[in-house]
Each structure stands twice: as C-alpha cells, then as structure tokens.
Write an enzyme that holds these catalytic residues in place. Structure first.
Site, short mmCIF file in Angstrom:
data_model
loop_
_atom_site.label_atom_id
_atom_site.label_comp_id
_atom_site.label_asym_id
_atom_site.label_seq_id
_atom_site.Cartn_x
_atom_site.Cartn_y
_atom_site.Cartn_z
N SER A 112 -45.00 4.24 -5.89
CA SER A 112 -45.66 3.12 -5.25
C SER A 112 -46.75 2.54 -6.15
O SER A 112 -47.60 3.27 -6.66
CB SER A 112 -46.27 3.60 -3.94
OG SER A 112 -46.90 2.53 -3.32
N GLY A 113 -46.69 1.25 -6.35
CA GLY A 113 -47.71 0.58 -7.17
C GLY A 113 -47.35 0.56 -8.65
O GLY A 113 -48.13 0.11 -9.48
N THR A 117 -41.80 -4.30 -7.40
CA THR A 117 -41.60 -5.60 -6.76
C THR A 117 -41.89 -6.73 -7.74
O THR A 117 -41.16 -7.72 -7.80
CB THR A 117 -42.50 -5.71 -5.51
OG1 THR A 117 -42.20 -4.59 -4.68
CG2 THR A 117 -42.27 -6.97 -4.75
N ASN A 164 -51.31 0.92 -3.15
CA ASN A 164 -50.92 -0.39 -3.66
C ASN A 164 -51.32 -1.46 -2.65
O ASN A 164 -51.03 -1.34 -1.47
CB ASN A 164 -49.40 -0.38 -3.89
CG ASN A 164 -48.88 -1.70 -4.40
OD1 ASN A 164 -49.64 -2.65 -4.62
ND2 ASN A 164 -47.57 -1.78 -4.60
N SER A 167 -47.96 -3.09 -1.09
CA SER A 167 -46.90 -2.08 -1.13
C SER A 167 -45.72 -2.49 -0.25
O SER A 167 -45.89 -2.92 0.91
CB SER A 167 -47.47 -0.75 -0.63
OG SER A 167 -46.49 0.23 -0.71
N SER A 168 -44.54 -2.38 -0.81
CA SER A 168 -43.35 -2.72 -0.03
C SER A 168 -43.13 -1.58 0.97
O SER A 168 -42.97 -0.44 0.57
CB SER A 168 -42.12 -2.82 -0.92
OG SER A 168 -42.41 -3.61 -2.04
N GLY A 395 -41.16 3.27 -3.70
CA GLY A 395 -41.22 4.35 -4.69
C GLY A 395 -41.59 5.68 -4.05
O GLY A 395 -42.00 5.75 -2.89
N GLU A 397 -43.47 8.69 -2.81
CA GLU A 397 -44.82 8.65 -2.24
C GLU A 397 -45.33 10.05 -1.92
O GLU A 397 -44.62 10.87 -1.35
CB GLU A 397 -44.82 7.85 -0.93
CG GLU A 397 -44.85 6.37 -1.16
CD GLU A 397 -44.88 5.58 0.15
OE1 GLU A 397 -45.10 4.38 0.06
OE2 GLU A 397 -44.68 6.19 1.23
N1 LIG Z 1 -45.88 -7.13 -14.66
C1 LIG Z 1 -47.02 -7.16 -14.01
N2 LIG Z 1 -47.96 -8.03 -14.39
C2 LIG Z 1 -49.15 -8.08 -13.74
N3 LIG Z 1 -49.46 -7.32 -12.71
C3 LIG Z 1 -48.56 -6.43 -12.27
C4 LIG Z 1 -47.27 -6.33 -12.89
N4 LIG Z 1 -46.59 -5.37 -12.26
C5 LIG Z 1 -47.40 -4.91 -11.27
N5 LIG Z 1 -48.57 -5.55 -11.27
C6 LIG Z 1 -49.72 -5.33 -10.37
O1 LIG Z 1 -49.48 -4.12 -9.68
C7 LIG Z 1 -49.44 -4.35 -8.28
C8 LIG Z 1 -48.39 -3.44 -7.65
O2 LIG Z 1 -47.12 -3.81 -8.07
P1 LIG Z 1 -45.86 -3.78 -7.12
O3 LIG Z 1 -46.22 -4.30 -5.78
O4 LIG Z 1 -44.79 -4.43 -7.83
O5 LIG Z 1 -45.62 -2.24 -7.02
P2 LIG Z 1 -44.37 -1.52 -6.37
O6 LIG Z 1 -43.82 -0.64 -7.39
O7 LIG Z 1 -43.47 -2.51 -5.76
O8 LIG Z 1 -45.04 -0.63 -5.27
P3 LIG Z 1 -44.46 -0.22 -3.86
O9 LIG Z 1 -43.50 0.84 -4.06
O10 LIG Z 1 -45.68 0.24 -3.16
O11 LIG Z 1 -43.90 -1.44 -3.26
C9 LIG Z 1 -49.11 -5.78 -8.13
O12 LIG Z 1 -49.62 -6.28 -6.91
C10 LIG Z 1 -49.80 -6.41 -9.33
O13 LIG Z 1 -51.16 -6.60 -9.03
MG LIG Z 2 -42.94 -3.01 -3.97
#
Ligand SMILES: Nc1ncnc2c1ncn2[C@@H]1O[C@H](COP(=O)(O)OP(=O)(O)OP(=O)(O)O)[C@@H](O)[C@H]1O
Ligand SMILES: [Mg+2]
Length: 1072
Positions: A112-113, A117, A164, A167-168, A395, A397
């Site tokens: 997560s994070g 996404t 996050n 977070s999705s 992801g 957790e």
């Molecule tokens: N390529 C990137 N460029 C800039 N910021 C990023 C990038 N990837 C992630 N982030 C930052 O990290 C944060 C978390 O990313 P994201 O929501 O994609 O995580 P995730 O893997 O989908 O987590 P989860 O499993 O909780 O959904 C985003 O809100 C953004 O602020």
């Molecule tokens: Mg996500």
C-alpha cells in the site's frame, strides 16, 4: 508467454545513474541490488528493469517524466532504446497486442502506497495517447470514459489510510479492448472486495471513503440543503474520525472533478442526484442511534430517519421498522416480527450502511461498464478483439490490527505472487527447454504453501471460516480460532499464541499469525465470522427494493424475494472473494503478462528518504533478487539470432554491412568468435544466450563507439542518394525539355519544308504560302529564312527580266526604295524612256534637232550615255519661269535652250551635284543641289507621249541608280512632305548617305553622319538588333549542317558553288 528480450541497456543514461537493469549487476547480491536501487532513487531514476519487469520506487514528488515529449520518445520504441519507464512496458504490451494479436496484461503489485494506482494511471494515459491517431470520435469517447472512470472510482473506492492518503480500498482490474487497428473500442472493469467496513468504522487517523468528504466539503449549498446535510464531516458519526485528518486531497476540487467526470462518462443528472442522496442517507444512517428502555428499543434522532426515508424515497415508518425489527419466517410458514436488541439494531444499521455503499459502488462500476462495453462487435468485420488488462489491486498490508479485510487482501497478494513466480520461472524453464539449453535450477521461495494454507479445501482457513459460519449454534470467532489452531497446528506458516505462549504480541483466543511471503501478519479474529457471513437483514433489502427511486430499486433486485421464500444459502464473503481472485488469476494467466513491481521507499511519504531496511524487506518479499537470478541463471541475456546480428553486426568485419554466411546463426558465431566470447555463450535453436553481462557490455561499448561513424556514413550515403535522386530528376527534366524543344524545332522545320517543298514550281514562288508560327528558339531563324525567301523570291522574279529591261528595273527599284512610298504616283506603271528629248513620239518636232545636238555634245564632251533628258520649266528666285531642256548624261548636266536649237546654256559636271529634292505631291518640281549651292529648281514638263506623265519618279530613279552604281559617292535625296506647296531648296533636309552598297530609303528622321554598316544591313534586311558574330559563331551554325542543308535545299540557287554568296548568306545568317 512473455518473449524475453534483451536486457535494458544504460545507453541513454550514464553509469552515474547506476545500472538501468539489475541483470547487469556485477554480482547478484542484496547489497549490490540495494545500492543500485538507492543510487537510482537518489538520482531521480525511479524506474529500473529486471529484464522486462519494471521496478518502480515511489518518488513522492511530481516528476517531469510523463509529458507528451516523453510519450513521443517511447512510442513504438523497443525496451532497450530508452531509459527504463512505465511507458516502455506499456508500449511493449501494446506492441505485443497489436503485432501478434496477443492478449496482454500489466500486473502492478507492491504494498500500500507503493505507487500502483499512479502507475496504472500513467499506463492508461500512455495507451490513450498513442492510440487513435486518426482521432475517430467513437474511439476518443471510449478513451475519455476509460480515463475519467479512474477519477470516479478513486473517489468512491479510495480512502486515506495510515499508509497512503489515497489508498485503493478495492481491487481493480481493467480490460481495454482493441480492434485490429489497435484503437480502443471499449473496456470492462472488474472490482474486487471493497473494504466496506470502512463506511462505518475507521482506524484512528484514517478516513472514510473520499466520496463522503467530497460531498460534504464540495457539494453546493443547495444540494447539501436538499440532502439535509451540513458541510462539516465532524457532524456525522461515519465521517467524524477522518474529519480532522490532514490529507493532500483537496475534497472541494475533487468533488467538482468527480461530478464533471460522472457527467462526461454519461451518468444522467437524476443518477448523479441519486448517488448523492445515497451518500447522504448513509451519513444520516450513521447518526441514527438506539436507546433501550429495558424491554424495547427506540430510535434516537428521528429526524435522521425522516431524512433517510426522503432521500431513499421510502416510507419513514418502514425505515424505522426495518431499523428496529426483523421479519422472520417460522418453520410453519408463519411470519413474525422480532424486535432487535440495541446491539442487533446497531449491527443492522451498520450492515445496512455498508451494503448501501457497496451496492452503490457496484452499481457505479456496472454503469460505467455498460457505457464502455464493446458494442456491435463483429469479429468477421472487425478482426480479432484483443485486450490489454491493467491490474491495480490493493497491496500487501500489515496494520497494527489486521482484520478480515487484510486477510483477504494479503491472500490476494499471495495469489498474485504465485502467478508471478509461476510465470517467470515457468517461462524461463520453457525457454531453455525450447532452445535446447540445459536448465540450471535456481532456488526460490514458492509461496504455494501459503496459498494452500488459506484456500485449501476442507483444511484451509477459508474452509474453516465457512464451516464455522454454517454451524448452527453460537459459534464465535474464538471457537473458530480454536478450530484453526487444531487443524493448522502443523502448518509451518500458521501460528498463534497457543503454539507460541511466550509471544506477547499475540493474545490467546484472539490472534493468529500467518507467515506470508511478504512478512508475518497477525490477524485479530474479532469480527471474522460476522464479516464472512456478511449478514444483512432481508428487511433492508425489501425496503430499498420498494423505493420509488428507480436507481435505488435497481441496486437491490434481491429485495423482491418474499419473506417466506427459501433461498440457497449465499456463499460467504471469503469464498466469494476467493472465487473472484481465482477467476482473476485464470484471466491473467492466459495473457502475456508484463510486471510493474512497486516499492515504497519510506513511511513518511518523503521524496528524499530511502529507508534501507523497508526497501530491502520489500525487495526480498517481492522476490526481486530471485527474479534477477532467474533471469541471469546461466544466461543474463538472450536474443534471436537475427536481432542480435542486427544490433551488433557492425562490430565484426564479416558481418558488416551484410554477411555472406549461410545463416544468421553462423554470422552471430562469427561475431562471438571475433570477440573471443566463445566460452561465455550458448547457442540455442533460435536464440543466442550470453552468460555474463560483461560480454554484452563490451559489445555495447564497441557498438556505441562505432555508431557515430555509422551515422556519418549513413548520412553520407543517404545525402548522396538524395542528391543523385535530385540530379536524376533534374536531368530527366532537362532531357524531356530538350526532346520537346528539339521536337518543336524539328516539327517547325518539317512544317516549313512541307509548305515550301514545291515553291520552285509554284506560280508565285511561294509568296502565298503562310509561314508556320515558329517556336521561340527559332524566332530569329524564322525572320532570316523569311527574308531569305523573300530575297530568293525576288531573285526568281528578277532573273526573268531581260537584260535590256534591267536598266529601267534598276532605276525603278532605286526610285521605289528612295521614295519609300512618300510619292504616290511616280510613274512605276509606265515605260521609262529616259531620253525623252530624242524620242520622236514624245517630241516629234524637236527630237531630230536634239539628236543632232546631243551627238555633237557627246563627241565634244565625251559622255557615255544619256541618263535623262526632257523639257522642264526653270523657276528662278523671282518666281519667273522659262522653258528649258534638261539633259543629264553620265558626265554632265546640260541646261539647253529649246528655242535656239538646244543651245547649251549651262553645263555642270554631274559630280558637282550632291542631291535631289522633290516633293511628295503630284507637282513635277525637282531641285538639283550642287556642292556650290548653285541649285537648279525646275518643273519637269510632259511631252506628247502622255500629257499627265510623272517624270519626277523617273528622274529620282535614274539619278539614284546612277550615283549608287556608276558613281559611288554621296548623293542625297529628300522628299518634301508638303504636297501642296513646292519646296524651296532651303527647306529641304540634307541627309548624308554613303552611296557605296545598297541605298537605305531616305527619311526625315535619318540621323546625320555616315551610317554604320550594321544599320545598313539592318535596314536592308529589315532586321533589328543586329550583332556581328565572331568567327567562331559565324561558322558554328553551318557546322551543324541541318540548317545549312535546309537553306541549301530551300534556296539552292543562292549558293551554287559561289563562295561569296555563301559568305553573304552567312553574314545574313549571323546577324540576328
Ligand atoms: N510516479 C509517481 N509520481 C509522483 N508521485 C507518486 C508516484 N507514484 C506514487 N506517488 C505518490 O504516492 C502516493 C501513493 O500512491 P498510490 O496511491 O499509487 O499507491 P498504491 O500503491 O496504489 O497504494 P494502495 O495499495 O494503498 O492503493 C500517491 O498519492 C502519490 O502522492
Ligand atoms: Mg492504489
């Protein structure tokens, strides 16, 4: 199956950025791996390859690497042509899908994070950017919906967690359908297990789903009023926890974005209103509480109930009843209403709120699917429908307290890891087998055992949970834990306090621990059974089904079942989830997978912090090191012979630019032998396998050094080719122009020849023949031939004149030329007798006397011949006239007295005369000028031959002819224009003419001074702009032959063997 391509090369990035592919590490150790990962992260290089797998580290800052320029740089390129990027895998997946009509998928995993996404959004944006170049409206609209759906799904499915901010809280797998053209035609979104418990309860510091805060903070006043809401999340129990949480989300702006996205996707205004009403109902539902008076319970906050009934378009009493009672069918078919306890009522309320939200989310997804589903697809017409799937699922957790949701989420990640291991290893194994290379086994952790722990039939945790749910009686979570402890006691990945009494991090009868591939997770069994049963009282379903709001009704189709209807026991939540994940894995397994492995660098969301321990942990559990090892097992690099050859052929003299060997394999062997890499490679059936990256580096370095030379060479060749092409084209143009011009010239010659072929036999010698219009190049030729023809024609006429007539003809020609039309009647039509005084017919009485006198004069003065004689009337300056006889011989001019036997009154040598002036009128006046200005003014008198005879013309003719031919010296002729008056000598202009050569016609404007031969010729041939050519030029046209021959043929008798004529001709020819 994924086709292995060559490892990404650090071609465009210097080594100061670390190695762009972990496969190129000198040694595959965790230390080197982490050093490289850290170095690249610190240098702002967040992507690194392991072969085709992209390892992505969350930068936690805006990166300038997602713009249009970057997209263009990656479009249609191979993986190794650019630095590692998500776009490169996206393009690889797209190319595989388009070129080989393969279904592909991009699996994004990480905790997560870690940035899953975000990565999925970049991938979608890339695919959208590179497709539909022709901007077809229907494709654009599909792309738009696909992109906009992200925003909506994030609002309803994402929430701030402690890990996050965005977070999705659901799993998303999106299929994008493409037509044979590679343009998106539609799509489908599968959503997995929404964490609905979040609707009613959040961990400390976390928030409910974004949609609630967006509604409250971003909704218009009017809308909030209609929903009976206030714009403060703290007022509602369900949003209170997260109301103060600071997040990077701007709820107000996002609300606007979501509303416009819903609109753009195609949600109707009443549907959007219903969505807001359902959200509002849930918030109101949270504020409904119950109080017990010992026996019965009652609702506190009836206003909320009223609002709920209004917002859900249901009857308020039914709402209250559903909250307080439960309708149960007894065994005998009786229906009774059973009052809830306070606890049951709260449970029911929360379950209702969760279900409302879950169904709302499901409905939104299905509504989007309905809009983007591929319609009217005809495989015969549209070709194979191919798919790219993008999986962005929650992801792995580990929270402080992990519940049923974390259990499901982590199980899902185990399944995906299993898929990753299977595909990567299987593929490697398959490849070596296919290519006839000995497979070297690499030890890796296979998490199948953990997957089995969770999902195994009868023995797995899910089965135990299901069994507990099915068991009648008071089976509690603790009982269930006991059952697990019993059944899973021996499992190496399962433990609990019972088996580890000294481990205080777990409580007896509450916790169990699974040793996941990504780490140990301690789950609290509290609520497991309840969440697994996912119980919702039928009364709520019926309540919603009976809503007059069609949107709501549509979400609750199961509410139409009658109370007494016996239905099959629904599957438990864990089983449903397991089934959906199994289906997902099956779906992914049949596609060509591309992986993005996301790593979270720190827990602080810091762009600069690289938490070594955390990252190492993720690298370890994601199996990245094994991934590198497997990739390098034996051979770090493999490539099809043809492609290897293509890339490195310039490094070997036998293969550059093209080899002469019987196969590409032999050519590759030649390259390898030349570099001495024989011991470092293996030859497969279709591919070359290189063991160490160093060999490849050497080749790469050589290639890099040779490239500029090749580029120069290619530029040279190409520029040369272009120039030659241009030159050929120009030459062709000139050839065509030349041919055409030649054709035009020839055509003109032919035409002239055709028209003039018979001029010699024509009665008019071709005078009536019309000349064809000449092409521009032959304009002067035309003029000259025209003149020549006229001269030839004249000669034909002249040569037929008998010699006796020639004198007269010459005189007439001289008169014609001299008078040049100034004098109308100049006696051309009559015979010019010249010596009128001796003519018996003209002077019958005096002729005999004159003959005698003239004979005497001839004897005395010795003149040769009479040029002119006739009567005239002399006019003196007092205008007094006297008749005289005029005799002009080739020596003297005599003034005779006719009445005294032609006594000579005056004799003047002809040489003294310098000119003659006449008028343009009909009078017979003439002035003979002498050099001593002793001019003779006279009026010629006609004789008996014809009373009105004009003799002025004859006088002019004979004198001009005489002076030009026999006495070549300056003699001027002037013609006075004033016909009415005789012109006195002082009025007569005196132009000077050279009497040698042909005479130009006199004219008033003739400049004084001797005329140049050039002008003379110009006048003679009536040609302008004469230029005397050089000797070389003179002879050039005649060397060509054609024109000379032509002229010869046409005017043959002008050149018969007479050089002088030739010269004359040439001179004529060359003046142009
Ligand atoms: N390529 C990137 N460029 C800039 N910021 C990023 C990038 N990837 C992630 N982030 C930052 O990290 C944060 C978390 O990313 P994201 O929501 O994609 O995580 P995730 O893997 O989908 O987590 P989860 O499993 O909780 O959904 C985003 O809100 C953004 O602020
Ligand atoms: Mg996500």
């Amino acid at each position: 199956m994924m086709v292995l391509q060559e490892a990404g090369m650090a071609e465009l990035e210097g080594l100061e950025f670390g190695k762009s592919d972990f496969v190129l590490l000198d040694e595959v150790t965790m230390e080197q791996f982490m050093d490289n990962l850290k170095l690249r992260f610190e240098k702002g290089r967040i992507y690194t390859y392991i072969g085709e797998v992209v390892v992505s580290v969350n930068p936690y800052r805006e990166m300038d690497i997602y713009g249009k320029d970057t997209i263009d740089a990656y479009r249609g390129r191979e993986l190794y042509e650019n630095p590692p990027h998500l776009y490169a895998v996206s393009d690889a997946a797209y190319k595989a899908m388009k070129r080989r009509a393969k279904d592909t998928c991009i699996v994004i995993s990480g905790e997560s994070g870690a940035g899953k996404t975000e990565a999925s959004k970049h991938i979608m944006q890339y695919i959208a950017a590179i497709t539909n170049p022709s901007q077809k409206a229907e494709v654009e609209s599909v792309k738009n919906v696909l992109l906009k759906s992200n925003c909506v799904l994030e609002a309803f499915g994402n929430a701030k967690t402690n890990r996050n901010d965005n977070s999705s809280r659901f799993g998303k797998y999106m299929d994008i359908n493409f037509n044979f053209n590679g343009d998106p035609t539609g799509g489908h979104i599968n959503n997995y297990l929404l964490e609905k418990s979040r609707v009613v309860q959040q961990h400390e510091g976390e928030r409910n789903f974004h949609s609630f805060y967006q509604l409250l903070r971003g909704g218009s006043e009017e809308m909030l009023k209609s929903c009976h809401l206030h714009n403060d999340p703290a007022l509602y129990l369900y949003t209170r926890e997260g109301s103060a949480a600071t997040t990077s989300n701007n709820d107000r702006m996002n609300h606007k974005a979501v509303m416009s996205a819903l609109d753009a996707i195609g949600f109707l205004p009443e549907e959007i209103r219903s969505i807001n009403q359902i959200l509002a109902s849930i918030l109101h539902l949270g504020n409904v509480s119950f109080a017990s008076d010992g026996e019965n319970i009652k609702i506190l906050g009836l206003d909320s109930v009223k609002h709920i009934s209004e917002l859900t378009a249901t009857d308020p009493d039914s709402v209250s009843k559903s909250l307080l009672f439960r309708t149960v069918a007894t065994g005998g078919g009786e229906v009774i209403e059973k009052g809830h306890t306070e606890q049951d009522a709260c449970f029911g309320r929360n379950a209702f709120a969760k279900a409302l939200y879950e169904r709302l989310f499901g409905w939104i997804v299905s509504r989007i699917n309905g809009i983007i589903e591929v319609k009217d697809y005809n495989p015969v017409l549209h070709g194979k429908n191919t798919v790219i799937g993008v999986l962005d699922i929650y992801g792995f957790e580990i929270f402080d307290s992990n519940s049923f949701e974390q259990f499901c989420i982590n199980y899902c990640n185990e399944k995906l890891q299993q898929l990753f291991i299977e595909l990567i290893l299987q593929q490697e194994q398959d490849e070596y087998q296919r290519e006839g290379i000995t497979w070297q086994h690499i030890d890796y952790f296979n998490n199948q055992i953990i997957v089995g722990l969770v999902e195994q039939q009868h023995k797995g945790i899910i089965s135990i949970l299901d069994e507990a749910c099915l068991t009648v009686g008071n089976v509690t979570d603790t009982v269930c834990l006991e059952s697990m402890n019993t059944k899973l006691a021996q499992h190496p990945h399962y433990t609990s306090r019972k088996f580890n009494p000294s481990d205080k991090s777990m409580d007896f009868q509450k916790h169990f621990r699974i040793r996941h591939y990504a780490g140990d997770v301690t789950y609290s069994v509290d609520g497991f059974l309840e969440k697994n049963k996912d119980l919702l009282f039928q009364d709520f379903k019926r309540l919603m089904y009976n809503s007059t709001n069609p949107v709501l009704k549509e979400m609750w189709p199961d509410g139409q079942l009658s109370i007494t209807e016996v239905t099959k026991r629904p599957l438990t939540a864990a089983t449903l989830f397991k089934n959906s994940i199994v289906a997902l894995v099956d779906k992914l397994a049949c596609k060509e997978p591309y992986y993005v492995r996301c790593i979270k660098p720190n827990e602080m969301k810091s762009p600069v912090l690289f938490d070594d321990a955390r990252c190492e942990h993720q690298v370890a559990y994601l199996g990245l090191l094994e991934n590198v090892m497997v990739r390098r097992a034996g051979f770090a690099y493999r490539q099809l012979y043809a492609r290897f050859l293509q890339r490195y052929k310039m490094t070997c003299e036998y293969t550059w630019p093209n080899h002469l060997m019987s196969s590409d394999r032999e050519a590759v062997e030649a390259i390898i032998t030349q570099h001495g890499f024989h011991d470092d490679v293996a030859y497969g059936h279709t591919k070359l396998f290189v063991r160490t990256p160093r060999s490849l580096f050497t080749l790469e370095q050589e290639r890099a050094a040779l490239l500029p030379i090749l580029v120069l060479f290619l530029q040279k060749v190409w520029r040369g080719a272009l120039a030659r092409l241009r030159c050929r084209r120009m030459r062709a143009i000139y050839t065509i122009m030349g041919c055409y011009k030649r054709y035009k010239v020839k055509a003109h010659f032919w035409e002239v020849e055709r028209r003039f072929a018979n001029v010699r036999t024509m009665a008019d010698y071709g005078r009536s023949v019309q000349w064809p219009t000449p092409p521009a190049a032959l304009a002067s030729f035309h003029r000259i031939t025209n003149t020549l023809h006229r001269r030839w024609w004249a000669r034909q006429i002249v040569k037929n004149i008998p010699p006796s007539d020639m004198l007269e003809v010459r005189a007439k020609v001289a008169a014609l030329t001299s008078l040049s039309g100034e004098r109308k009647d100049w006696g051309v039509g009559r015979a010019w007798e010249r010596d009128y005084l001796s003519n018996v017919r003209d002077c019958p009485q005096t002729s005999s006397g004159f003959v005698r006198v003239s004979r005497e004069l001839k004897n005395k003065d010795g003149y040769g011949q009479v040029v002119f004689s006739g009567f005239c009337r002399k006019v003196n300056r007092f205008n007094k006239s006297t008749d005289r006889a005029l005799l002009i011989t080739d020596q003297f001019v005599y003034k005779l007295e006719p009445r005294k036997q032609f006594k000579v009154l005056k004799r003047v040598p002809l040489d003294l005369f310098t000119g003659l002036s006449v008028t343009s009128g009909v009078d017979q006046m003439a002035v003979l000028h002498t050099s001593s200005h002793d001019d003779v003014l006279m009026c010629l008198q006609p004789g008996e031959l014809c009373p009105n005879q004009d003799r002025v013309g004859e006088l002019v003719g004979v004198l001009v002819d005489h002076f030009s031919r026999d006495c070549p010296r300056c003699f001027r002729l002037a013609v006075g224009r004033n016909a009415a008056r005789p012109v006195c000598s002082s009025q007569i202009l005196k132009p000077e003419y050279q009497t040698s050569g042909p005479q130009p016609p006199p004219c008033e404007s003739t400049p004084s001074g001797p005329e140049q031969p050039r002008d003379l010729w110009a006048r003679l041939f009536n040609v302008k702009n004469l230029r005397l050519l050089t000797d070389a030029e003179l002879s050039a046209p005649f060397r060509r032959g054609r024109r000379a021959v032509f002229l010869t043929r046409l005017f043959g008798d002008l050149q018969v063997g007479r050089r002088r004529r030739w010269v004359g001709l040439m001179e004529i020819w060359c003046f142009h």
